[in-house]
Scaffold this active site. Structure first.
Site, PDB file in Angstrom:
ATOM      1  N   ARG A 185       0.857  -1.186   0.000  1.00 17.22           N
ATOM      2  CA  ARG A 185       0.000   0.000   0.000  1.00 17.22           C
ATOM      3  C   ARG A 185       0.895   1.238   0.000  1.00 17.22           C
ATOM      4  NH1 ARG A 185      -3.466  -2.853  -1.457  1.00 17.22           N
ATOM      5  NH2 ARG A 185      -5.483  -3.296  -0.496  1.00 17.22           N
ATOM      6  N   HIS A 232      -1.039   0.196  -9.651  1.00 17.96           N
ATOM      7  CA  HIS A 232      -1.702  -0.734  -8.720  1.00 17.96           C
ATOM      8  C   HIS A 232      -2.245  -1.961  -9.463  1.00 17.96           C
ATOM      9  CE1 HIS A 232      -3.829  -0.929  -4.581  1.00 17.96           C
ATOM     10  NE2 HIS A 232      -3.775  -2.140  -5.111  1.00 17.96           N
TER      11      HIS A 232
HETATM   12  P1  NDP Z   1      -1.438 -11.823   4.816  1.00 21.35           P
HETATM   13  O1  NDP Z   1      -2.367 -11.304   5.843  1.00 21.35           O
HETATM   14  O2  NDP Z   1      -1.607 -13.237   4.355  1.00 21.35           O
HETATM   15  O3  NDP Z   1       0.072 -11.671   5.316  1.00 21.35           O
HETATM   16  C1  NDP Z   1       0.521 -10.542   5.987  1.00 21.35           C
HETATM   17  C2  NDP Z   1       1.947 -10.756   6.473  1.00 21.35           C
HETATM   18  O4  NDP Z   1       2.416  -9.527   7.039  1.00 21.35           O
HETATM   19  C3  NDP Z   1       2.047 -11.819   7.578  1.00 21.35           C
HETATM   20  O5  NDP Z   1       3.239 -12.559   7.444  1.00 21.35           O
HETATM   21  C4  NDP Z   1       2.093 -10.968   8.858  1.00 21.35           C
HETATM   22  O6  NDP Z   1       2.764 -11.552   9.965  1.00 21.35           O
HETATM   23  C5  NDP Z   1       2.900  -9.777   8.366  1.00 21.35           C
HETATM   24  N1  NDP Z   1       2.670  -8.614   9.233  1.00 21.35           N
HETATM   25  C6  NDP Z   1       1.503  -7.992   9.532  1.00 21.35           C
HETATM   26  N2  NDP Z   1       1.694  -6.989  10.403  1.00 21.35           N
HETATM   27  C7  NDP Z   1       3.015  -6.981  10.681  1.00 21.35           C
HETATM   28  C8  NDP Z   1       3.834  -6.206  11.529  1.00 21.35           C
HETATM   29  N3  NDP Z   1       3.334  -5.214  12.278  1.00 21.35           N
HETATM   30  N4  NDP Z   1       5.156  -6.480  11.569  1.00 21.35           N
HETATM   31  C9  NDP Z   1       5.684  -7.500  10.832  1.00 21.35           C
HETATM   32  N5  NDP Z   1       4.954  -8.286  10.004  1.00 21.35           N
HETATM   33  C10 NDP Z   1       3.644  -8.027   9.933  1.00 21.35           C
HETATM   34  O7  NDP Z   1      -1.541 -10.826   3.570  1.00 21.35           O
HETATM   35  P2  NDP Z   1      -1.282 -11.114   2.016  1.00 21.35           P
HETATM   36  O8  NDP Z   1       0.052 -11.744   1.869  1.00 21.35           O
HETATM   37  O9  NDP Z   1      -2.424 -11.820   1.408  1.00 21.35           O
HETATM   38  O10 NDP Z   1      -1.299  -9.628   1.430  1.00 21.35           O
HETATM   39  C11 NDP Z   1      -0.428  -8.624   1.913  1.00 21.35           C
HETATM   40  C12 NDP Z   1      -0.865  -7.256   1.420  1.00 21.35           C
HETATM   41  O11 NDP Z   1      -0.597  -7.107   0.041  1.00 21.35           O
HETATM   42  C13 NDP Z   1      -2.367  -6.951   1.516  1.00 21.35           C
HETATM   43  O12 NDP Z   1      -2.730  -6.574   2.828  1.00 21.35           O
HETATM   44  C14 NDP Z   1      -2.551  -5.845   0.505  1.00 21.35           C
HETATM   45  O13 NDP Z   1      -2.445  -4.584   1.118  1.00 21.35           O
HETATM   46  C15 NDP Z   1      -1.392  -6.035  -0.465  1.00 21.35           C
HETATM   47  N6  NDP Z   1      -1.866  -6.382  -1.810  1.00 21.35           N
HETATM   48  C16 NDP Z   1      -1.540  -5.551  -2.854  1.00 21.35           C
HETATM   49  C17 NDP Z   1      -1.968  -5.863  -4.119  1.00 21.35           C
HETATM   50  C18 NDP Z   1      -1.587  -5.000  -5.278  1.00 21.35           C
HETATM   51  O14 NDP Z   1      -2.116  -5.194  -6.377  1.00 21.35           O
HETATM   52  N7  NDP Z   1      -0.673  -4.071  -5.120  1.00 21.35           N
HETATM   53  C19 NDP Z   1      -2.782  -7.045  -4.394  1.00 21.35           C
HETATM   54  C20 NDP Z   1      -3.023  -7.862  -3.242  1.00 21.35           C
HETATM   55  C21 NDP Z   1      -2.597  -7.517  -1.992  1.00 21.35           C
HETATM   56  P3  NDP Z   1       2.206 -12.894  10.654  1.00 21.35           P
HETATM   57  O15 NDP Z   1       2.553 -13.981   9.650  1.00 21.35           O
HETATM   58  O16 NDP Z   1       2.968 -13.025  11.898  1.00 21.35           O
HETATM   59  O17 NDP Z   1       0.729 -12.708  10.816  1.00 21.35           O
HETATM   60  C1  OXD Z   2      -5.763  -6.100  -2.839  1.00 20.89           C
HETATM   61  C2  OXD Z   2      -5.426  -5.149  -3.874  1.00 20.89           C
HETATM   62  O1  OXD Z   2      -5.609  -5.804  -1.670  1.00 20.89           O
HETATM   63  O2  OXD Z   2      -5.895  -5.292  -5.010  1.00 20.89           O
HETATM   64  O3  OXD Z   2      -6.192  -7.210  -3.193  1.00 20.89           O
HETATM   65  O4  OXD Z   2      -4.667  -4.212  -3.626  1.00 20.89           O
END
Ligand code: NDP
Ligand code: OXD
Length: 306
Positions: A221, A269
């Site tokens: 993001r 994006h």
């Molecule tokens: P998940 O919820 O599966 O994974 C999130 C990861 O981040 C986990 O490993 C989690 O740790 C870690 N995390 C969360 N908070 C913290 C913190 N404070 N400190 C350290 N690590 C942290 O999410 P996804 O992998 O499915 O997606 C990640 C992000 O990607 C989404 O939230 C979205 O914003 C973005 N995204 C962007 C897209 C785009 O087109 N640009 C498309 C899809 C997603 P833990 O394993 O310990 O819970």
């Molecule tokens: C998502 C995105 O969060 O599209 O899936 O950014």
């Protein structure tokens, strides 16, 4: 069963038709103010009014992985928010990150530029061992990206909130190990959810701890990045460049300094697009499972915010 769809980012008709085909027993419609109560809503960036008018929803399905926009709303207590769980996104994310990483490390950006200037210049090959990749976030997407990057034999470091052991990845967890993770990495990939804990996490302090000549790939993001800090570190030469799929303001204003920056590559994006067929199959499966009283994956923890 009644299901509402709401998104201003996509045409509703194909989603509504596909939801009707996947769940023929359901009455599916586009949400509009004053609509009668429904069982489920399938949304992207809904207005607060939808939540206020639908206090009886059994679940709110987000047609994306990131739920930061939903977490800013005043959600009814106990409402189950369900995110997309991969649904074809992780392979796209792996492609995107590997492309950006390899383009930078193999200097394809420089070759492209030189060829356009009529130049044919050899460059000394870089050793991939000198480019350890640090992955922030080892969830659904981060774990798949780690696996793909490993295939190209880059050293991989991973950082998550709680320890997440992954084969072939040097794993770090929590704020206590953040600095060690950063200083062991030259290329930094952000795949964190946007939460109060992670907003602005890509700032002068953290980016400044990367190995010299660091490179940032932000696919999570825009609000993770403190944009002036990136510009300053590029100017000072500590960072070599960045590939950014997300910005604080999307689309950016025409005079945004990143748009014409020679060392910043931008995409609008689209690193991992929501795929309609895969998403609807997943959501329909979860609605059926909930109807049978079974648990489903991808339920957001309101305290963690992801
Ligand atoms: P998940 O919820 O599966 O994974 C999130 C990861 O981040 C986990 O490993 C989690 O740790 C870690 N995390 C969360 N908070 C913290 C913190 N404070 N400190 C350290 N690590 C942290 O999410 P996804 O992998 O499915 O997606 C990640 C992000 O990607 C989404 O939230 C979205 O914003 C973005 N995204 C962007 C897209 C785009 O087109 N640009 C498309 C899809 C997603 P833990 O394993 O310990 O819970
Ligand atoms: C998502 C995105 O969060 O599209 O899936 O950014």
């Amino acid at each position: 069963m009644r299901i509402y769809f709401h998104s201003q980012a996509t045409k509703p008709a194909p989603w509504i038709d596909a939801l009707r085909s996947a769940l023929p027993e359901a009455e599916v419609a586009e949400w509009s103010p004053g609509a009668p109560p429904a069982d489920y809503a399938v949304v992207w960036h809904p207005p607060q009014q939808l939540l206020d008018e639908q206090p009886g929803l059994k679940a709110l399905f987000n047609i994306g992985a990131g739920v930061d926009a939903l977490m800013k709303l005043n959600l009814p207590a106990g409402l189950r928010v369900v995110r997309l769980d991969d649904a074809g996104m992780s392979v796209q994310m792996a492609e995107y990150v590997c492309h950006a990483l390899i383009r930078h490390v193999r200097e394809f950006d420089i070759f492209e530029h030189e060829a356009k200037q009529g130049r044919w210049g050899y460059r000394r090959p870089r050793a991939r061992g000198d480019y350890p990749v640090g992955l922030m976030g080892l969830g659904v997407l981060g774990a798949r990206v780690a696996q793909a990057v490993r295939q190209f034999e880059f050293p991989v470091n991973g950082w998550s909130r709680t320890p997440r052991p992954l084969e072939g990845v040097r794993c770090f967890a929590g704020r206590g190990q953040f600095d060690d993770f950063l200083s062991a990495s030259r290329v930094l990939v952000c795949l964190l959810p946007l939460t109060p804990d992670t907003e602005g996490i890509l700032d002068r302090r953290s980016l400044g701890r990367l190995m010299p000549g660091g490179y940032l790939i932000n696919v999570a993001r825009g609000a993770h990045l403190v944009e002036p800090d990136l510009l300053a570190l590029l100017d000072e030469g500590h960072l070599a460049g960045a590939t950014l799929d997300v910005l604080r303001e999307e689309p950016p204003p025409p005079d945004h300094p990143f748009l014409r920056h020679p060392r910043i590559t931008l995409t609008p994006h689209n690193s991992a697009r929501t795929l309609r067929e895969e998403s609807i199959a997943q959501i329909a499966g979860k609605i059926r499972a909930l109807g049978r009283g079974e648990p489903v994956a991808g339920v957001v923890d309101p305290v963690r915010g992801y």
